[in-house]
Structures are given as structure tokens and as C-alpha cells.
Design a protein around this motif. Structure first.
Motif, PDB file in Angstrom:
ATOM      1  N   SER A   1       0.917  -1.469   0.162  1.00  0.00           N
ATOM      2  CA  SER A   1      -0.067   0.476   0.239  1.00  0.00           C
ATOM      3  C   SER A   1       0.970   1.186  -0.252  1.00  0.00           C
ATOM      4  O   SER A   1       0.099   2.459   0.242  1.00  0.00           O
ATOM      5  N   ARG A   2       1.842   1.186  -0.019  1.00  0.00           N
ATOM      6  CA  ARG A   2       2.731   2.552  -0.182  1.00  0.00           C
ATOM      7  C   ARG A   2       3.444   2.373  -1.174  1.00  0.00           C
ATOM      8  O   ARG A   2       3.979   1.717  -1.567  1.00  0.00           O
ATOM      9  N   ARG A   3       3.096   3.926  -1.986  1.00  0.00           N
ATOM     10  CA  ARG A   3       4.083   3.792  -3.472  1.00  0.00           C
ATOM     11  C   ARG A   3       5.608   3.448  -3.304  1.00  0.00           C
ATOM     12  O   ARG A   3       6.268   4.291  -2.499  1.00  0.00           O
ATOM     13  N   ILE A   4       5.593   2.944  -4.668  1.00  0.00           N
ATOM     14  CA  ILE A   4       7.244   2.609  -5.028  1.00  0.00           C
ATOM     15  C   ILE A   4       7.702   4.801  -5.788  1.00  0.00           C
ATOM     16  O   ILE A   4       7.236   4.724  -6.354  1.00  0.00           O
ATOM     17  N   GLU A   5       8.846   4.248  -5.242  1.00  0.00           N
ATOM     18  CA  GLU A   5       9.451   5.746  -5.461  1.00  0.00           C
ATOM     19  C   GLU A   5      10.499   5.527  -5.902  1.00  0.00           C
ATOM     20  O   GLU A   5      11.548   6.295  -6.139  1.00  0.00           O
ATOM     21  N   GLY A   6      10.868   4.420  -5.608  1.00  0.00           N
ATOM     22  CA  GLY A   6      12.324   3.839  -6.132  1.00  0.00           C
ATOM     23  C   GLY A   6      13.274   3.092  -6.087  1.00  0.00           C
ATOM     24  O   GLY A   6      12.312   2.104  -5.003  1.00  0.00           O
ATOM     25  N   PRO A   7      14.585   2.367  -6.115  1.00  0.00           N
ATOM     26  CA  PRO A   7      14.579   1.403  -5.048  1.00  0.00           C
ATOM     27  C   PRO A   7      14.818   0.899  -4.161  1.00  0.00           C
ATOM     28  O   PRO A   7      15.151   1.869  -3.088  1.00  0.00           O
ATOM     29  N   GLY A   8      14.652   0.342  -3.246  1.00  0.00           N
ATOM     30  CA  GLY A   8      14.785  -0.766  -2.363  1.00  0.00           C
ATOM     31  C   GLY A   8      14.658  -2.092  -1.861  1.00  0.00           C
ATOM     32  O   GLY A   8      14.857  -2.651  -2.380  1.00  0.00           O
ATOM     33  N   CYS A   9      15.900  -1.916  -0.261  1.00  0.00           N
ATOM     34  CA  CYS A   9      16.813  -3.447  -0.644  1.00  0.00           C
ATOM     35  C   CYS A   9      15.624  -4.496  -0.171  1.00  0.00           C
ATOM     36  O   CYS A   9      15.585  -5.720  -0.001  1.00  0.00           O
ATOM     37  N   GLU A  10      13.937  -4.397   0.092  1.00  0.00           N
ATOM     38  CA  GLU A  10      12.931  -4.748   0.096  1.00  0.00           C
ATOM     39  C   GLU A  10      12.604  -5.353  -0.846  1.00  0.00           C
ATOM     40  O   GLU A  10      12.012  -6.612  -1.233  1.00  0.00           O
ATOM     41  N   ARG A  11      13.104  -5.330  -2.144  1.00  0.00           N
ATOM     42  CA  ARG A  11      13.139  -5.606  -3.539  1.00  0.00           C
ATOM     43  C   ARG A  11      14.268  -6.095  -4.042  1.00  0.00           C
ATOM     44  O   ARG A  11      14.905  -5.005  -4.355  1.00  0.00           O
ATOM     45  N   GLY A  12      14.182  -7.635  -4.614  1.00  0.00           N
ATOM     46  CA  GLY A  12      15.638  -8.023  -5.021  1.00  0.00           C
ATOM     47  C   GLY A  12      15.851  -8.321  -6.328  1.00  0.00           C
ATOM     48  O   GLY A  12      14.321  -8.111  -6.659  1.00  0.00           O
ATOM     49  N   PHE A  13      16.647  -8.202  -7.178  1.00  0.00           N
ATOM     50  CA  PHE A  13      16.022  -8.045  -8.750  1.00  0.00           C
ATOM     51  C   PHE A  13      17.604  -8.817  -9.216  1.00  0.00           C
ATOM     52  O   PHE A  13      18.365  -9.276  -9.124  1.00  0.00           O
ATOM     53  N   VAL A  14      16.579  -9.727 -10.386  1.00  0.00           N
ATOM     54  CA  VAL A  14      17.878 -10.586 -11.303  1.00  0.00           C
ATOM     55  C   VAL A  14      17.610 -10.461 -12.451  1.00  0.00           C
ATOM     56  O   VAL A  14      16.412 -10.641 -13.231  1.00  0.00           O
ATOM     57  N   PHE A  15      18.572  -9.697 -13.162  1.00  0.00           N
ATOM     58  CA  PHE A  15      18.564  -9.366 -14.032  1.00  0.00           C
ATOM     59  C   PHE A  15      18.390 -10.007 -15.458  1.00  0.00           C
ATOM     60  O   PHE A  15      19.244 -11.371 -15.322  1.00  0.00           O
ATOM     61  N   GLN A  16      17.628  -9.845 -16.709  1.00  0.00           N
ATOM     62  CA  GLN A  16      17.927 -10.647 -17.976  1.00  0.00           C
ATOM     63  C   GLN A  16      19.254 -10.731 -18.261  1.00  0.00           C
ATOM     64  O   GLN A  16      19.561 -12.028 -18.621  1.00  0.00           O
ATOM     65  N   GLU A  17      20.343  -9.819 -17.843  1.00  0.00           N
ATOM     66  CA  GLU A  17      22.030 -10.251 -18.223  1.00  0.00           C
ATOM     67  C   GLU A  17      22.208 -10.414 -16.418  1.00  0.00           C
ATOM     68  O   GLU A  17      22.259  -9.246 -16.337  1.00  0.00           O
ATOM     69  N   HIS A  18      23.438 -10.861 -17.021  1.00  0.00           N
ATOM     70  CA  HIS A  18      23.666 -11.112 -15.218  1.00  0.00           C
ATOM     71  C   HIS A  18      24.222  -9.713 -15.153  1.00  0.00           C
ATOM     72  O   HIS A  18      25.063  -9.395 -16.345  1.00  0.00           O
ATOM     73  N   THR A  19      25.065  -9.119 -13.711  1.00  0.00           N
ATOM     74  CA  THR A  19      25.140  -8.171 -13.636  1.00  0.00           C
ATOM     75  C   THR A  19      25.939  -7.860 -12.500  1.00  0.00           C
ATOM     76  O   THR A  19      26.001  -7.051 -11.585  1.00  0.00           O
ATOM     77  N   LEU A  20      27.245  -9.347 -12.594  1.00  0.00           N
ATOM     78  CA  LEU A  20      28.040  -9.365 -11.680  1.00  0.00           C
ATOM     79  C   LEU A  20      29.478  -8.279 -11.814  1.00  0.00           C
ATOM     80  O   LEU A  20      29.192  -7.425 -12.546  1.00  0.00           O
ATOM     81  N   PHE A  21      29.865  -7.736 -10.601  1.00  0.00           N
ATOM     82  CA  PHE A  21      30.675  -6.735 -10.962  1.00  0.00           C
ATOM     83  C   PHE A  21      32.173  -7.871 -11.509  1.00  0.00           C
ATOM     84  O   PHE A  21      32.160  -8.433 -10.421  1.00  0.00           O
ATOM     85  N   PRO A  22      32.166  -7.168 -11.742  1.00  0.00           N
ATOM     86  CA  PRO A  22      33.294  -7.877 -12.929  1.00  0.00           C
ATOM     87  C   PRO A  22      34.818  -7.832 -11.943  1.00  0.00           C
ATOM     88  O   PRO A  22      35.669  -8.963 -12.116  1.00  0.00           O
ATOM     89  N   TRP A  23      34.795  -6.785 -11.209  1.00  0.00           N
ATOM     90  CA  TRP A  23      36.412  -6.744 -10.456  1.00  0.00           C
ATOM     91  C   TRP A  23      35.969  -7.610  -9.105  1.00  0.00           C
ATOM     92  O   TRP A  23      36.870  -7.491  -8.157  1.00  0.00           O
TER      93      TRP A  23
END
Ligand code: ATP
Ligand code: MG
Length: 258
Positions: free
Chosen positions: A69-91
Motif C-alpha cells: 500500500s505504499r507508493r514505490i518511488e525508487g529502489p529499495g532493499c526489500e525488492r531484489g532483482f535478477v536482471f536479464q543479463e547478469h550484472t555481477l561486478f567483474p572486479w
């Protein structure tokens, strides 16, 4: 229960030279907390865009999206995301990649054991010190999954998370996803192009129309779990969904004959 998502009257256009691209138009969707939803539809119909909107990575042109019931206004750690292409940090190596979220939240010391646990869950034990470029696409995708899950999100947004895997690993990972989902009861929203995968995993399958994406049909999968891919009930849903996607029968215009 937490992790209920409301999508109300959401449209999204992207400005582009020569005119806007309308990616999504008038999407209304209620995603119950703790449910497993799949989004399926032709390429370019706005599935990734909808996930990005729920993640708070892009803003809707119209309408609103809420989490509990709270409007989403930006990213938050309660929402995890696995992207279409992996986005691991190469370093960073695999261990450091998976531990990243906990470190950012200052929870690493307390929950160090979770990092090993998730690495083991996604079958990457022994590869902790490897860097992303030393792993296969499927292994990187599994590491991305572990990285998203280690912070225990309420909602996990999965953009074709198993797309890079071979058929057998993919079916094993589907079991793994269900096990994680059942154990943690988080809301999972997954984009897939695989009809069987959607039926095997989901409570509901949302079928999108071609761009601008609209919800064409919502199919509730009323089958108990564990499910069998060759059961009559399963085949009923396969027919139904393929029919909606216009892949249900013999093509009228094949450019071959045998
Ligand atoms: N950042 C952006 N800028 C401009 N146009 C964009 C942007 N992101 C997406 N689009 C456009 O919005 C439409 C929907 O894209 P989206 O990536 O959501 O599709 P999709 O359903 O995930 O496709 P696929 O199945 O191929 O991954 C496409 O026409 C795409 O070109
Ligand atoms: Mg996409």
C-alpha cells in the motif's frame, strides 16, 4: 504477510528521436503477497519495463505502483532483482559479489553464514574465488540469484533468470526456485518466454499483448504442487496459453511442406 504489489493504470513511454516509444499501456495488476507470478509475451512488449518499474529503477509515465500500500518511488532493499543479463561486478569474485548486498547494509558480520549457504544453494561451492569472466553464463546467472536472495527481499523480481541455462540445469533451478519460494514465502515476479516454466512455477500467468504491452489475459494455474509436466491438467494450461500467444495450432502460412 508482506510483499503485496499493486499496479494501477500504469503506462510507460520512452522519449526517442522521431517520437516516443510506448512500452506499456494501462496496466492494472494485483500481485498477492507470497504469490508466484509469471509475465509472458512477445519480445519488446514491456515485460522488463514492468519489472524495472516495480524495482523503482524507472518511473511510470502514468499511474502508480505500490508495495504493501505504499507508493514505490525508487529502489529499495526489500525488492531484489535478477536482471536479464547478469550484472555481477567483474572486479569482485563470486563470494564478494554475493556478499555485496549484506556489506552495503552493514549486515555482513552478523549474517556471514548466509553467503556460504546461498552459494551452496545455487551449486557454486568451490567457485567462491572465481571471477565472473571465469564462469559460464548459467553459473553467473545463478550467482546473480544468490546475490539477490542473500539480503532476504520481500519481493524477488526475476527477468528471465534461467534463460541462459541448458534445459536440464534449468529444470533443476526451477525446483530450486520453488524450494526457496516455499521456504521464504516471498513474492516472486518472473519474466519468462518458456510457457512450461511459467505453468510449472506460477500461481498466475499474465499474458501480455505486443507493444504497447497490455495485460491480454491472466491465467490462474489451479494445479497443486509438485506439478507434473505431462499431466492432463498441465497440458490443458499449455494449450490455453499457447493458444493465447497464437502458437496453439498448425501454422497457416508455413514456407515449407514435408
Ligand atoms: N531505456 C529505454 N529507452 C528507450 N526505449 C526503451 C528503454 N527501455 C525499453 N525501451 C523500449 O520499450 C519497449 C519494451 O522493452 P522491454 O525491454 O520492456 O521489452 P521486453 O518485453 O522485456 O522484451 P524482451 O522479451 O525482448 O526482453 C521496447 O520497444 C524497447 O525498445
Ligand atoms: Mg526483457
Amino acid at each position: 504477510m508482506v510483499g503485496e504489489i499493486g499496479v494501477r493504470g500504469v503506462s510507460k513511454s520512452f522519449p526517442l528521436e522521431g517520437g516516443d516509444v510506448e512500452a506499456l499501456k494501462g496496466i492494472d495488476l494485483n500481485i498477492a503477497s507470497g504469490s508466484f507470478i509469471s509475465l509472458i509475451g512477445p519480445s519488446g512488449c514491456g515485460k522488463s519495463t514492468l519489472l524495472r518499474l516495480v524495482a523503482g529503477l524507472v518511473e511510470a509515465s502514468e499511474g502508480e505502483i505500490t508495495l504493501d500500500s505504499r507508493r514505490i518511488e525508487g529502489p529499495g532493499c526489500e525488492r531484489g532483482f535478477v536482471f536479464q543479463e547478469h550484472t555481477l561486478f567483474p572486479w569482485l569474485n563470486i563470494y564478494q559479489n554475493v556478499a555485496f548486498g549484506l556489506k552495503m547494509q552493514g549486515l555482513y558480520k552478523e549474517r556471514k553464514g548466509d553467503v556460504d549457504e546461498w552459494i551452496e544453494t545455487v551449486s557454486l561451492k568451490g567457485f567462491e574465488k572465481s571471477f565472473p569472466h571465469q564462469l559460464s553464463g548459467g553459473m553467473c546467472q545463478r550467482a546473480s540469484l544468490a546475490r539477490a536472495l542473500v539480503v532476504k527481499p520481500k519481493v524477488l523480481l526475476l527477468d528471465e533468470p534461467l534463460g541462459a541455462l541448458d534445459a536440464f540445469t534449468r529444470m533443476n533451478m526451477q525446483e530450486e526456485l520453488l524450494r526457496i519460494w516455499a521456504a521464504h514465502r516471498m513474492t516472486m515476479v518472473m519474466v519468462t518466454h518458456d510457457v512450461d516454466e511459467a505453468i510449472y512455477l506460477s500461481d498466475r500467468v499474465v499474458i501480455f499483448s505486443p507493444r504497447p504491452g497490455r495485460t491480454d489475459e491472466i491465467v490462474d494455474i489451479e494445479l497443486s504442487r509438485p506439478r507434473a509436466r505431462n499431466d492432463e491438467g498441465f497440458i490443458f494450461y499449455r494449450r490455453k496459453i499457447l493458444g493465447h500467444l497464437n502458437f496453439g495450432g498448425i501454422r497457416k502460412d508455413p514456407n515449407y511442406s514435408i
